[in-house]
Scaffold this motif. Sequence first.
Motif, PDB file in Angstrom:
ATOM      1  N   PRO A 156     -12.801  59.711 -39.516  1.00  8.49           N
ATOM      2  CA  PRO A 156     -12.117  60.854 -39.913  1.00  8.49           C
ATOM      3  C   PRO A 156     -10.535  60.678 -39.792  1.00  8.49           C
ATOM      4  N   TYR A 157      -9.944  59.693 -39.119  1.00  8.49           N
ATOM      5  CA  TYR A 157      -8.542  59.422 -38.932  1.00  8.49           C
ATOM      6  C   TYR A 157      -7.949  58.528 -40.183  1.00  8.49           C
ATOM      7  N   ALA A 158      -9.016  57.695 -40.493  1.00  7.20           N
ATOM      8  CA  ALA A 158      -8.426  56.615 -41.427  1.00  7.20           C
ATOM      9  C   ALA A 158      -9.171  56.286 -42.548  1.00  7.20           C
ATOM     10  N   ARG A 159      -9.158  57.367 -43.683  1.00  2.00           N
ATOM     11  CA  ARG A 159      -9.912  56.965 -44.929  1.00  2.00           C
ATOM     12  C   ARG A 159      -9.622  55.731 -45.497  1.00  2.00           C
ATOM     13  N   VAL A 160     -10.730  55.041 -46.107  1.00  2.00           N
ATOM     14  CA  VAL A 160     -10.328  53.834 -46.833  1.00  2.00           C
ATOM     15  C   VAL A 160      -9.760  54.095 -48.136  1.00  2.00           C
ATOM     16  N   ARG A 161      -8.600  53.561 -48.431  1.00  2.00           N
ATOM     17  CA  ARG A 161      -7.965  53.529 -49.591  1.00  2.00           C
ATOM     18  C   ARG A 161      -7.364  52.342 -49.924  1.00  2.00           C
ATOM     19  N   VAL A 162      -6.663  52.378 -51.089  1.00  2.00           N
ATOM     20  CA  VAL A 162      -5.793  51.100 -51.514  1.00  2.00           C
ATOM     21  C   VAL A 162      -4.841  50.829 -50.356  1.00  2.00           C
ATOM     22  N   GLY A 163      -4.864  49.572 -49.850  1.00  2.00           N
ATOM     23  CA  GLY A 163      -4.087  49.157 -48.802  1.00  2.00           C
ATOM     24  C   GLY A 163      -4.803  48.817 -47.474  1.00  2.00           C
ATOM     25  N   SER A 164      -5.871  49.385 -47.303  1.00  2.00           N
ATOM     26  CA  SER A 164      -6.608  49.579 -46.230  1.00  2.00           C
ATOM     27  C   SER A 164      -7.173  48.053 -45.960  1.00  2.00           C
ATOM     28  N   GLN A 165      -7.207  47.605 -44.605  1.00  2.00           N
ATOM     29  CA  GLN A 165      -7.772  46.506 -44.276  1.00  2.00           C
ATOM     30  C   GLN A 165      -9.156  46.224 -43.958  1.00  2.00           C
ATOM     31  N   ILE A 166      -9.807  45.579 -44.616  1.00  2.00           N
ATOM     32  CA  ILE A 166     -11.253  45.300 -44.311  1.00  2.00           C
ATOM     33  C   ILE A 166     -11.369  43.927 -43.617  1.00  2.00           C
ATOM     34  N   ARG A 167     -12.370  44.066 -42.716  1.00  2.00           N
ATOM     35  CA  ARG A 167     -12.536  42.757 -42.081  1.00  2.00           C
ATOM     36  C   ARG A 167     -14.008  42.147 -42.361  1.00  2.00           C
ATOM     37  N   VAL A 168     -14.189  41.115 -42.768  1.00  2.00           N
ATOM     38  CA  VAL A 168     -15.556  40.196 -43.123  1.00  2.00           C
ATOM     39  C   VAL A 168     -15.666  38.875 -42.512  1.00  2.00           C
ATOM     40  N   GLY A 169     -16.264  39.018 -41.620  1.00  2.00           N
ATOM     41  CA  GLY A 169     -16.056  37.531 -40.770  1.00  2.00           C
ATOM     42  C   GLY A 169     -15.089  37.146 -40.085  1.00  2.00           C
ATOM     43  N   ARG A 170     -14.516  36.026 -40.453  1.00  2.00           N
ATOM     44  CA  ARG A 170     -13.063  35.567 -39.718  1.00  2.00           C
ATOM     45  C   ARG A 170     -12.045  36.275 -40.665  1.00  2.00           C
ATOM     46  N   TYR A 171     -12.378  36.871 -41.793  1.00  2.00           N
ATOM     47  CA  TYR A 171     -11.296  37.056 -42.882  1.00  2.00           C
ATOM     48  C   TYR A 171     -10.978  38.516 -42.729  1.00  2.00           C
ATOM     49  N   VAL A 172      -9.618  38.826 -43.222  1.00  2.00           N
ATOM     50  CA  VAL A 172      -9.248  40.225 -43.561  1.00  2.00           C
ATOM     51  C   VAL A 172      -8.847  40.125 -45.175  1.00  2.00           C
ATOM     52  N   PHE A 173      -9.510  41.545 -45.601  1.00  2.00           N
ATOM     53  CA  PHE A 173      -9.215  41.555 -46.992  1.00  2.00           C
ATOM     54  C   PHE A 173      -8.369  42.707 -46.946  1.00  2.00           C
ATOM     55  N   THR A 174      -7.550  42.798 -48.349  1.00  2.00           N
ATOM     56  CA  THR A 174      -6.780  44.318 -48.439  1.00  2.00           C
ATOM     57  C   THR A 174      -7.479  44.868 -49.693  1.00  2.00           C
ATOM     58  N   VAL A 175      -7.755  46.198 -49.388  1.00  2.00           N
ATOM     59  CA  VAL A 175      -8.331  46.836 -50.628  1.00  2.00           C
ATOM     60  C   VAL A 175      -7.380  47.280 -51.602  1.00  2.00           C
ATOM     61  N   ILE A 176      -7.850  46.897 -52.882  1.00  2.00           N
ATOM     62  CA  ILE A 176      -6.750  46.993 -54.076  1.00  2.00           C
ATOM     63  C   ILE A 176      -7.511  48.024 -54.815  1.00  2.00           C
ATOM     64  N   GLY A 177      -8.817  48.409 -54.648  1.00  2.00           N
ATOM     65  CA  GLY A 177      -9.258  49.244 -55.680  1.00  2.00           C
ATOM     66  C   GLY A 177     -10.630  49.957 -55.258  1.00  2.00           C
ATOM     67  N   VAL A 178     -10.896  51.096 -55.490  1.00  2.00           N
ATOM     68  CA  VAL A 178     -12.221  51.733 -54.904  1.00  2.00           C
ATOM     69  C   VAL A 178     -12.636  52.442 -56.272  1.00  2.00           C
ATOM     70  N   LEU A 179     -14.229  52.081 -56.298  1.00  2.00           N
ATOM     71  CA  LEU A 179     -14.958  52.481 -57.402  1.00  2.00           C
ATOM     72  C   LEU A 179     -15.262  53.916 -57.636  1.00  2.00           C
ATOM     73  N   ALA A 180     -15.384  54.500 -58.762  1.00  2.00           N
ATOM     74  CA  ALA A 180     -15.811  55.974 -58.925  1.00  2.00           C
ATOM     75  C   ALA A 180     -17.352  55.820 -58.644  1.00  2.00           C
ATOM     76  N   GLU A 181     -18.032  56.873 -58.020  1.00  2.00           N
ATOM     77  CA  GLU A 181     -19.442  56.999 -57.804  1.00  2.00           C
ATOM     78  C   GLU A 181     -20.161  56.599 -59.270  1.00  2.00           C
ATOM     79  N   SER A 182     -21.234  55.815 -59.239  1.00  2.00           N
ATOM     80  CA  SER A 182     -21.883  55.577 -60.271  1.00  2.00           C
ATOM     81  C   SER A 182     -23.601  55.501 -59.943  1.00  2.00           C
ATOM     82  N   LEU A 183     -24.164  55.818 -61.135  1.00  2.00           N
ATOM     83  CA  LEU A 183     -25.611  55.599 -61.083  1.00  2.00           C
ATOM     84  C   LEU A 183     -25.962  54.318 -60.508  1.00  2.00           C
ATOM     85  N   GLN A 184     -27.235  53.839 -60.026  1.00  2.00           N
ATOM     86  CA  GLN A 184     -27.600  52.700 -59.948  1.00  2.00           C
ATOM     87  C   GLN A 184     -28.290  52.225 -61.267  1.00  2.00           C
ATOM     88  N   SER A 185     -27.801  50.944 -61.705  1.00  2.00           N
ATOM     89  CA  SER A 185     -28.459  50.825 -62.667  1.00  2.00           C
ATOM     90  C   SER A 185     -29.934  49.916 -62.635  1.00  2.00           C
TER      91      SER A 185
END
Lengths: 390, 230
Positions: A156-185
Amino acid sequence: MLKQVMLEAVGNLLASRQRSILALVGIMVGAGAVIAMLAVGGIARNETLRQFRQMGTDTLLLRAESANGLGTLPQAVLEELPRTLPEVRQIAPFILGGGNAGHEGQVRSGTFLGVTEQFAAVARLTLAEGRFLSRHDRFEPFVVLGAGMARELSTPYARVRVGSQIRVGRYVFTVIGVLAESLQSPMMPADANQALFFSLANARRVISSPQLSWAVARLAPEADADAAAERIRAALAPAMREQSVQVQSARALIAGMQGQMRLFTLLLGAVGSIALVLGGVGVMNIMLVSIQERRREIGLRLAIGARRRDISTLFLAEAATLSVLGGVLGIGLGVAGALAFARMSGWAFSLSPEAIPVGAGVSVAVGVFFGFYPAVMASRLDPIVALRTE
Amino acid sequence: MLELEAISRSFRVGPAETQVLRGISLTLAAGEMASIMGGSGSGKTTLMNIIGLLDRPSEGAYRIRGEDVLAARPDALSGLRNRLIGFVFQSYLLLPRLNAWRNVALPLMYRGVAEGEARRRACEMLERVGLSHRTEHFPPQLSGGQRQRVAIARALVGEPAVLLADEPTGALDPTTSQEIMDLFLEMNAALGVLVLIITHDPGVAAQCRRRLVLEGGALAHDSARVPAPC
């Protein structure tokens, strides 16, 4: 005369209300089943077609297979294909894996996709914000999120957006894009909404056993999918050694699913037909009982000048009234059933244009068909015998 | 008016053939009032079915108003019954879900008379039988005598040549029974219709000018003929 016949038919049905309602329920359920089946079939068909429209019918999915599971595609040969084969317009190899991703204390498991910059275009992904990975980002700690994953990782306090930090394992990634909702193919092995997209180099770091086993290709508009699949397989063969490559085309998948849908609709139609026949037998049953009870009336009518045709018309009018009424109620029931199905499945409600006329027509035809035998029987009664009935 | 010539009727039940009517010859004129009496099994119901065009004789000829009615096919027979015969039954046989005037109008509906016209004529006929105040009533709301009056109105509304009554007073008490007989006599006099009453009741038969008695399928007595010396 017609008015009189209809008046009498309705009067007689009202007089034996319980029986009429039973027969009515039979026809109603039958017609409702047929209509619901046709409508549900239509809804499912529309949904599949919508998914494919999203994915495109000009798509091929390649999967490398080796003796012990998935194999590895030769990336260099693969990326040469658009230049060597005129049928192939674009091709995007990818690594498929999964794991946990964290943001501000929220942890979610998701699909990890290691992709090249062509992937968004080939898989028809669109961005809600930011941009997709480019060829210059190969070694940058960047990530693109699917819409569902971005939503779930938001607090509620921190929406994921461009610039957010995402931690995966030992690494931290910066979000550069968020996809639009799509149907699963139905083609793709993973749902883009629940995925995190990395460059191939980064994917090899965060996925436990990274293998470039998959690729998705888009064909030139006029290309034949089967021939193209064959040529791709042939082109890759020298570099594959003991491995093989499976090529799946959207068209083949559509054809298969349409065949399945036809079978499904046919099956549902058969169920509806059985219900309708049972309803028809119900109509026949109450008509026969009604005739048995009204033999003296039939005898009297014949005595005062009714022709055989007048007698059969009288009873056919009753059967027709029942089946028309049952058909109308059945339309309501069928549409309600289809609506409930659409709501439960979350698919868009649509009424296939043939559902209502077919359902209503079939129910009336069944009612009249099963009403015909009793009506003819009534008209063949010998007036003397009928009058003498106690 | 109504000519029966050597009428026989036999029924085949299995291998045995039963002769129910044996060579009945009978002529009835317009405006006559006749009764047919006879014990059970004397063949009077079969005779009535034949006169009423519900059954065909095995042998013999039958003409109404000079018309050979035995040549007609089943649907044409329906038309003949509708035009020539009016039926009155012991159990009235009114349709319970139709009101009095619709019951009376039924023969006219089968003749294709428009509803307005049929209703006018039905109400007229109900007035003649003394039920002008009951045209909208349904049969269950009427007494036995009133129901039989409705049935008589139904039999007469189509202006038939013959009014056939099968035990018309059998289900009525003596007073009502006499009222119905008076009505038959009145209609016979006023409309000149040939009335043929089948009855067990000698009191009813006695009120008819012509009395016929059936015995063992043959005409045993006809009051119009000189009684046979014995």
